[in-house]
Design an enzyme around this catalytic site. Structure first.
Site, PDB file in Angstrom:
ATOM      1  CB  THR B 104      -1.319   6.794 -12.832  1.00 33.38           C
ATOM      2  OG1 THR B 104      -1.921   7.053 -14.096  1.00 33.38           O
ATOM      3  CG2 THR B 104       0.161   6.530 -12.991  1.00 33.38           C
ATOM      4  CG  HIS B 162       1.723  -9.592  -9.604  1.00 31.48           C
ATOM      5  ND1 HIS B 162       1.556 -10.030  -8.312  1.00 31.48           N
ATOM      6  CD2 HIS B 162       0.659  -8.783  -9.870  1.00 31.48           C
ATOM      7  CE1 HIS B 162       0.439  -9.502  -7.812  1.00 31.48           C
ATOM      8  NE2 HIS B 162      -0.126  -8.744  -8.722  1.00 31.48           N
ATOM      9  CE  LYS B 166       3.014  -6.064  -8.156  1.00 31.82           C
ATOM     10  NZ  LYS B 166       2.925  -4.597  -8.054  1.00 31.82           N
TER      11      LYS B 166
END
Lengths: 276, 276
Positions: B104, B162, B166
């Site tokens: 993460t 992306h 995002k």
């Protein structure tokens, strides 16, 4: 600081001409009006812009070089001659105590290095003067060394395009195959896709017309086994200016080494890049 | 060798699902049927293929984790949760002596590292699990360090694409800007060309339709001042399989470290790549 005196050998060859022209323009250097030439050259001199350069044939070099060295303090030599002359020229430079930058490929490279090591001069020996490409090769060597197997399972495609006169496969591409092998990719030099057809270069690759006679384009494409990841590395060189820049850097580097009194040492472009 | 017991935290999140599915398929691992989940998740369990996984909400973790650890010897934890949970989760793992792989991003990264160093566990902390991209970044770091100014005078163009969700600029692209700066190129993070429009991605970039919702494509283009030399580096990732492979490698690496009795140490993907 007075300019560095440089004799460019290999005139009237095309690479020598480009290098000599650049040296003429750069005030950090002074072009010495002499050039060692090959036995097949009949003309006694060569005019570069407004400068007349005396071409010294092999049988005259022994008698003429002493005066050239005597009248140009700190003289350095650059060699862009012919593979067949590499070793004889290196021996000549060592005998005359004339530090040199060897840009000519071919010859017996081991012998070339040995003669310098056992001499009282320093030399930069670099089959590829393109600094950025040498730097990229060093990056690949680092990866191969540090992360063996990083691209295991990836497929590889290597394509290179050069002027039609170049018969052999690109030496840079062949060196890259070695690094990719260490990175875990199965690939042989024979699998390199070699483009030499000017028509294909122009229409399919988009290589500018004026560079069809002198270019070096390389692309390396890696695709993961599941085809979800693609890496592509490209280095395209048009003409020969990049080699000229590298040659001047090598001369500056060599001059500093000579000033520091270094003898019997061979440097390569990695040393020049690192400014050892 | 018995399989490595792994608890994948962050289910039913999409990355956790992909990683858990892969662990289920790989006989070197055994997926433990528990997963720490977030406070917003109401469902008590999650079905992954034929396996029912108990979702443990934050307020239940303290009471439930002991039994999970006790019944799964050598248990390792993988964290694909949420930036806001990174530090609290790491503290929890350290308190329970549960070695972990942190996939993460976000949170206080310095604090994250410190908590592991002062604990009795080892952890792999890697904001980017794509081994080959991490390897390429290491190549760039090496070049920046070894050949400062190598691309002086070159112009740079960075493009990244992306999924439209995002919002921020690619962290990888931003890291690259730093390396290019050291290599002598003037360029700021703000100049990165950020593509988020699925229509542009599909028609102009050729990104496959099924990956519009999950991809990371990057291209860095360097052109010399006289425009005769061009370098281009591309790394295109479709989907998330590459991160999964890296996560499994990190788990194997961490398991070996735990077996060797390592405590209070943080590793990153470079360590995993080097197999320290």
């Amino acid at each position: 600081m007075s300019p560095i005196q440089v004799m460019v050998n290999g005139l009237p060859g095309s690479v020598s001409q480009i290098v000599a022209t650049q040296i003429l323009k750069d005030e950090r250097f002074e072009l010495v009006p002499f050039s060692l030439t090959g036995p097949e050259i009949q003309q006694p001199e060569f005019s570069l812009e407004s400068v007349k350069i005396n071409l010294i044939r092999p049988e005259k070099r022994n008698s003429q070089i002493k005066d050239v060295i005597k009248s140009h303090e700190g003289l350095l030599s650059v060699d862009y001659t012919h593979p067949s002359a590499v070793n004889a020229n290196a021996e000549f430079y060592c005998r005359c105590r004339l530090p040199f930058v060897m840009g000519t490929t071919g010859g017996d490279r081991k012998k070339l290095e040995q003669i310098v090591v056992s001499s009282s001069i320093a030399a930069v020996i670099a089959p590829n003067m393109a600094k950025q490409i040498v730097g990229f090769q060093a990056m690949m060597a680092y990866a191969a060394d540090t992360f063996p197997g990083l691209f295991k399972g990836y497929s590889l495609e290597i394509r290179e395009s050069h002027q039609s006169g170049k018969a052999d496969t690109s030496g840079t591409a062949k060196a890259m195959v070695g690094y990719f092998n260490e990175l875990g990719v199965s690939f042989t030099e024979e699998e390199i896709l070699k483009i030499r057809d000017p028509e294909v270069q122009k229409t399919q690759w988009g290589i500018p017309e004026q560079y069809l006679a002198g270019h070096g384009w390389h692309t390396y494409k890696l695709v993961s086994e599941d085809r979800t990841v693609r890496f592509e590395f490209t280095h395209n060189v048009n003409g020969r200016m990049v080699y000229t820049h590298g040659t001047l850097d090598a001369l500056l580097f060599l001059s500093a080494k000579v000033d520091a009194g270094v003898k019997g040492r061979v440097y390569d472009m990695i040393d020049v890049l690192k400014r050892v």
